[in-house]
Design an enzyme around this catalytic site. Structure first.
Site, short mmCIF file in Angstrom:
data_model
loop_
_atom_site.label_atom_id
_atom_site.label_comp_id
_atom_site.label_asym_id
_atom_site.label_seq_id
_atom_site.Cartn_x
_atom_site.Cartn_y
_atom_site.Cartn_z
N CYS A 34 20.08 2.53 -0.92
CA CYS A 34 20.41 3.88 -0.49
C CYS A 34 20.48 4.84 -1.66
O CYS A 34 20.54 4.43 -2.83
CB CYS A 34 21.79 3.91 0.20
N ASP A 435 10.37 36.10 -29.19
CA ASP A 435 10.03 36.90 -28.02
C ASP A 435 10.87 38.17 -28.00
O ASP A 435 12.10 38.13 -28.16
CB ASP A 435 10.28 36.08 -26.75
#
Length: 485
Positions: A34, A435
């Site tokens: 599971c 940037d």
């Protein structure tokens, strides 16, 4: 994590969905395995066994739980952020390399012998490459059984099984049902359009604005579009092409796939998941970024941001070069011009082409590109390196080597290389300190404004600096800010 039995047991008892895909719980008394979040009553700790992969649980003789469907849980985030050989192997297996080229093909891509690859995967995952690929084929088969009306012989071939017998045996072993019984229990609605409707799970939370907003804002006309609340694009796949539609929902991404060859189903799903960063662990990412008091308010305001990726690394690298020092609109125009000149036409409403291959671009008349000479030189060097194989940007690529190879090309600086590392190579620690948008956001927040000082500050954000980039970009007028209307 599966080796920490106490921690795993706590996660199972609390039904903590954050750990789905990190490990799998097998129950000795029922013979099933599971997810940690399975809704059934937690078994006694003494009856639990923990495995690092669904394939390992299957190989140990356990079958998939019908309630929680562990075979369809989100993938382990380890294979995204780790850069070692096991992680590369898992990314390649998910991309279908074993099904197309066998274990020798996988070993060749990794630069190891078959025996070395098997030893590595068995040691860490409890299952070899064939078992891992078999588990993936079983999940693909289940999707086709439950969502189409295809004859079982066609399902077997499309899922990659060598024979109908192998298909039947695998489905029975993994799901404890025959293919016919599996279809009868989840009776599909025949879809005459040939479109597969799937649910792509993820770990919550997920912030869709930067994810879909960026993809749509930078989309190439003819290849990508936003229509009826979904991002749509064309895909070039090993056996043909596809058109995919992806729409964010509360607990999954709705995916509609029109494939020209069903054998490409698992590869298409894997590439869409990478593009949307659906196997990320947002809890781990957000906890690390929150440790910086100046980033914490951004994370609290938008938990679960993802890093937009790509379905085709070569395509993105080309687009990164076209986007150097120009607006988003100009980059889209340049890319659309390439698509019309060298892309492969397809028949679809709104989407007209596949993005050109590096080989097609390498033979393209340079006059098609209306960009400065320096950028033409960078473009030519890139597509030639991709076409002749001297530059590898694939899912199994070595990120450090790819960075070095990109920097060696004319016209490639740190910004372009890191953008490609972040979006095409899937490096969650890629960072863009030069940037302009990042530097402006840093100054606004009180972070260091110079690249060198920002890099030093960002050491505390590792290995999730690419996610910090998304938060910083979102503070300004950047394409990732907005979902399409």
């Amino acid at each position: 994590m599966h080796e920490d039995a106490e921690r795993c047991a706590r996660a199972v008892r609390s039904k903590d969905a954050r750990f789905d895909g990190w490990f799998f719980t097998a129950v000795l008394t029922t013979g099933v395995y599971c997810r940690p979040s399975c809704p059934v009553a937690a078994p006694k700790v003494g009856n639990m066994r923990f495995y690092p992969s669904a394939a390992a649980a299957q190989q140990a003789g356990f079958r998939a739980c019908e309630r929680c469907r562990p075979d369809a849980s989100p993938g382990s985030p380890l294979w995204n952020h780790r850069a070692d050989s096991v992680a590369k192997a898992m990314r390649l297996i998910a991309d279908g390399v074993v099904d197309r080229h066998g274990v020798p093909g996988l070993a060749g891509r990794l630069g190891y012998s078959v025996r070395q690859v098997e030893r590595l995967l068995l040691a860490e995952l409890g299952a070899g490459p064939l078992a891992l690929a078999r588990a993936q084929r079983a999940q693909t088969a289940r999707l086709l059984i439950e969502t189409t009306a295809l004859p079982m012989t066609e399902v077997a071939a499309a899922a990659g099984f060598a024979s109908v017998r192998a298909f039947n045996e695998t489905v029975r072993e993994v799901f404890a049902l025959s293919p016919t019984d599996l279809r009868a229990r989840r009776r599909p609605v025949p879809d005459t359009s040939g479109v597969l409707s799937l649910r792509l799970p993820f770990r919550a939370p997920l912030r869709p604005d930067n994810l879909f907003g960026h993809l749509v804002a930078t989309g190439v006309p003819g290849v990508e579009e936003w229509r009826d609340g979904a991002y749509r694009r064309t895909l070039r796949l090993p056996h043909g092409h596809a058109v995919v539609s992806l729409a964010p929902q509360e607990d999954h991404v709705a995916c509609k796939l029109a494939l020209s060859d069903l054998r490409d189903l698992s590869t298409a799903i894997a590439r869409c998941r990478r593009m949307l960063d659906l196997d990320a662990d947002p809890t781990a990412v957000d906890e690390r970024l929150r440790s910086d008091p100046l980033l914490a308010p951004l994370v609290d305001a938008a938990p679960g941001r993802r890093v937009p990726g790509t379905v085709d690394a070569a395509e993105f690298a080309v687009r990164a070069v076209l986007g150097q020092q120009v607006s988003t609109a100009a980059a889209r125009t340049h890319a659309a011009r390439l698509v019309r000149a060298a892309g492969e036409p397809i028949g679809d409403v709104g989407l007209t082409h596949l993005f050109p291959t590096p080989e097609a671009l390498a033979s393209l008349d340079p006059t098609v590109l209306a960009v400065p000479r320096a950028r033409k030189t960078a473009f030519r060097a890139l597509v030639e390196a991709l076409a002749d194989g001297s530059l590898d940007l694939g899912v199994g690529a070595d990120r450090d080597r790819a960075r070095a190879d990109l920097l060696a090309l004319p016209g490639f600086g740190p910004w372009t290389v890191e953008v490609i590392a972040m979006r095409a190579l899937g490096d969650p620690d890629a960072f863009l300190p030069t940037d302009l948008g990042i530097r402006a956001a840093a100054r606004t927040l009180g972070l260091p404004g110079t690249p060198a000082a920002l890099v030093r500050r960002a050491e505390a954000w590792r290995p999730w600096r690419a996610y910090a980039v998304q938060h910083l970009w979102a503070t300004g007028d950047h394409a990732v800010n907005r979902m399409p209307a």
